[in-house]
Design an enzyme around this catalytic site. Structure first.
Site, PDB file in Angstrom:
ATOM      1  N   GLY A 305      81.320  33.614  49.510  1.00  0.00           N
ATOM      2  CA  GLY A 305      82.560  33.528  48.747  1.00  0.00           C
ATOM      3  C   GLY A 305      83.757  33.259  49.651  1.00  0.00           C
ATOM      4  O   GLY A 305      83.656  32.579  50.674  1.00  0.00           O
ATOM      5  N   SER A 306      84.887  33.862  49.293  1.00  0.00           N
ATOM      6  CA  SER A 306      86.159  33.486  49.925  1.00  0.00           C
ATOM      7  C   SER A 306      86.310  33.891  51.384  1.00  0.00           C
ATOM      8  O   SER A 306      87.192  33.371  52.072  1.00  0.00           O
ATOM      9  CB  SER A 306      87.325  34.061  49.116  1.00  0.00           C
ATOM     10  N   THR A 307      85.482  34.796  51.904  1.00  0.00           N
ATOM     11  CA  THR A 307      85.559  35.070  53.342  1.00  0.00           C
ATOM     12  C   THR A 307      85.189  33.815  54.134  1.00  0.00           C
ATOM     13  O   THR A 307      85.613  33.638  55.272  1.00  0.00           O
ATOM     14  CB  THR A 307      84.627  36.232  53.755  1.00  0.00           C
ATOM     15  N   PHE A 308      84.425  32.917  53.490  1.00  0.00           N
ATOM     16  CA  PHE A 308      84.048  31.683  54.166  1.00  0.00           C
ATOM     17  C   PHE A 308      85.246  30.747  54.328  1.00  0.00           C
ATOM     18  O   PHE A 308      85.203  29.815  55.136  1.00  0.00           O
ATOM     19  CB  PHE A 308      82.936  30.968  53.390  1.00  0.00           C
ATOM     20  N   LYS A 309      86.316  31.003  53.605  1.00  0.00           N
ATOM     21  CA  LYS A 309      87.506  30.171  53.744  1.00  0.00           C
ATOM     22  C   LYS A 309      88.085  30.259  55.156  1.00  0.00           C
ATOM     23  O   LYS A 309      88.812  29.370  55.597  1.00  0.00           O
ATOM     24  CB  LYS A 309      88.549  30.574  52.710  1.00  0.00           C
TER      25      LYS A 309
END
Length: 574
Positions: A305-309
């Site tokens: 999810g958004s931690t991959f951003k």
């Protein structure tokens, strides 16, 4: 006359042959008695010698400060020597009573004709002493070692455990088996032709060599606190499981790794659930045990999810396809080919800069910059950042990233990858990669093993680990430090804020497959101090009930841990 002559010749031939045979046998006898004597003497001794193994003490595992996390407990092995038993009925009755064993089982082993038969292993020393004091003919009590874990469930899926033979089965116990196992010794006793030991002949002993001590990077106090926090949030959110990982982003040393529910290392074959074990088949029981022993931080993959951003932003900044002042517009979705991909904020974020986009964790912003980077360059950065391989963490069974082949990545796939969906990584891989992006740009190898000590505490080997290639420039790394600090101070990660400290971080809420199940994974990755990271923390909550947003339930966990361990680690307020 001819017959007499023939008979004489025949007798002469027989005599010569007999003399030759006798001479040959005499020569062979002389050879055996003189030249081959040591060999046959050894064979004869072997027939009258009985061996009993002395287990070597397994080396201890100690934490970063020397606290013992795995040690040994003295136990006994009870055996019988059939030829020496003078009162079998008494032996059967006493051993059945003291060892609390079925009488028929004991009888079968006592009556079995063998040089030595084990009745029971891993017997408590007090019970072994009771058997020894009975002085039963033919019964032997040998002291042995059983692995003992003073803190039961602490770091169970990291430390691992040993089997009945004292060999490592999972975790660090098996990874560092060669250092920990030691070398077994032997007791040699002499017997007569009936197999009865001769009291007049002294025992020969080959003393065992104990294993070496393994010092690891885990800190008992931090591990204990992190585990308590994981258990608390798991209970409050009725989650399936919770993982917490704390490491030094500069050198890769892991100071805590929690996977709740943990299990009791001193009873590793007892399930940690309320399931009725008696109702399970052997296969079902083994499957349940395998699941219980799994270390989710390294064995299981998930959509980050958004931690991959953090990774997407780093690649795009490094490739200069985006700048901090670039402007974007978020109406609540972005159309890519024939797909309408939504932002987590249904009404959209409106006009925003790239800095605001990362603070808001805005999907359309990251879809846009991911498309700017393109499939080929995105895949290049995946390789460059080390995401397509394994981290090299010193635990067995590490899973690798599950990613589309480059030729199968279209614009829609690239869009979803950009904000952390449609592929899977391990929590360990995420923590290691983010560490490399905020520590100045150098890939580190996450690890537990620090050094090996002898019985006197003297260092005999210090482990070294690759600090891999530079993955991003120092400038990009410093920019990411600044951006992620703003996420905590002004954006979606504010629940991880600790007064007096600059903390960087990123939240995430991802939906598991199938999407129709409406199950979520909430997570947060944070580090501090933001401009010189000394500790990185990650919390992953699987299938929380009720509110499931990472910024609401995962960020506070890391914030609480940071607040409590900063003084302990000597990280001072800014």
């Amino acid at each position: 006359m001819k017959n007499k002559t023939y008979n004489k010749k025949k007798m002469l031939v027989v005599f010569v042959c007999a003399a030759a045979v006798i001479l040959g046998l005499t020569g062979r006898l002389v050879y055996l008695m003189v030249f081959d004597a040591p060999y046959y003497q050894k064979k004869a001794e072997d027939l009258h010698e009985r061996e009993r193994e002395i287990k070597a003490a397994r080396g201890e595992i100690v934490d970063a400060n020397g606290t013992v996390l795995a040690t040994n407990k003295t136990v006994c092995t009870i055996s019988v020597i059939h030829s020496q038993i003078t009162d079998p009925e008494r032996v059967i009755a006493e051993l059945s009573r003291i060892l609390e064993m079925d009488e028929n089982t004991v009888r079968a082993r006592v009556e079995k004709v063998s040089s030595m038969e084990r009745i029971k292993t891993n017997v408590e020393k007090e019970i072994g002493d009771t058997v020894r004091n009975l002085e039963l003919d033919g019964v032997k009590v040998d002291e042995d070692f059983k692995r003992y874990y003073p803190y039961n469930e602490l770091a169970s899926k990291v430390l691992g455990f040993t089997g009945g033979d004292n060999q490592g089965i999972i975790g660090l116990e098996v990874k560092y088996e060669d250092y920990l196992k030691g070398k077994n010794g032997m007791i040699l006793t002499t017997t007569d032709a009936r197999g009865v030991e001769l009291d007049a002949v002294a025992e020969d002993r080959i003393e065992p060599v104990p294993g070496n001590t393994l010092q690891i990077s885990i800190d008992y106090n931090i591990q204990m606190y992190a585990q308590q926090m994981a258990e608390k949030v798991m209970e409050e959110k009725q989650a399936d499981k919770v993982a917490i990982l704390l490491m030094n982003p500069k050198n890769g040393e892991i100071i805590a790794m929690v996977n709740v529910p943990e299990f009791n290392l001193n009873e590793p074959f007892t399930l940690n659930t309320d399931v009725d074990e008696a109702a399970l088949t052997d296969e079902e029981k083994q499957d349940a045990l395998n699941q219980m022993w799994r270390n989710g931080c390294i064995n299981d993959t998930y959509e980050p999810g958004s931690t991959f951003k953090i990774i997407t932003a780093s690649a795009c900044l490094e490739d200069k396809v985006v700048s901090l002042t670039d402007n974007f517009s978020c109406p609540g979705y972005k159309i890519v080919e024939d797909r309408k991909i939504r932002c987590h904020k249904v009404g959209g974020h409106g006009a925003e800069t790239f800095v605001e986009g990362i603070q808001n964790s805005c999907n359309p912003v990251f879809i846009e910059i991911g498309l700017r980077l393109g499939v080929e360059r995105f895949c290049d950065y995946f390789e460059q950042f080390g995401l397509m391989g394994m981290t090299g963490v010193d635990l067995p069974g590490e899973a690798s990233t599950i990613m589309h082949k480059e030729e199968n990545i279209g614009q829609v796939e690239l869009a979803t990858i950009s904000f952390g969906q449609s592929f899977q990584v391990t929590p360990m891989q995420m923590a290691a990669t983010v560490s490399s992006l905020v520590n100045g740009g150098t890939r580190v190898t996450p690890h537990f093993g620090v050094r090996v000590l002898d019985g006197e505490g003297k260092e005999i080997e210090k482990f070294s680990y690759d600090t891999g290639n530079r993955v991003v420039s120092k400038e990009t790394s410093e920019t990411m430090q600044m951006l992620l600090e703003s996420v905590v101070s002004e954006g979606s990660g504010k629940n991880a804020y600790v007064e007096g400290y600059h903390i960087g971080g990123k939240t995430a809420t991802s939906q598991t497959l199938p999407r129709s199940a409406n199950k979520y994974i909430s997570s947060f990755i944070g580090f501090a101090p933001a401009d010189d990271p000394q500790v990185l923390g990650m919390c992953v909550i699987y299938n929380p009930q009720g509110v499931y947003y990472g910024g609401t339930i995962a960020a506070p966990v890391i914030g609480d841990i940071f607040e409590n361990i900063f003084p302990y680690l000597g990280i001072e307020k800014d």
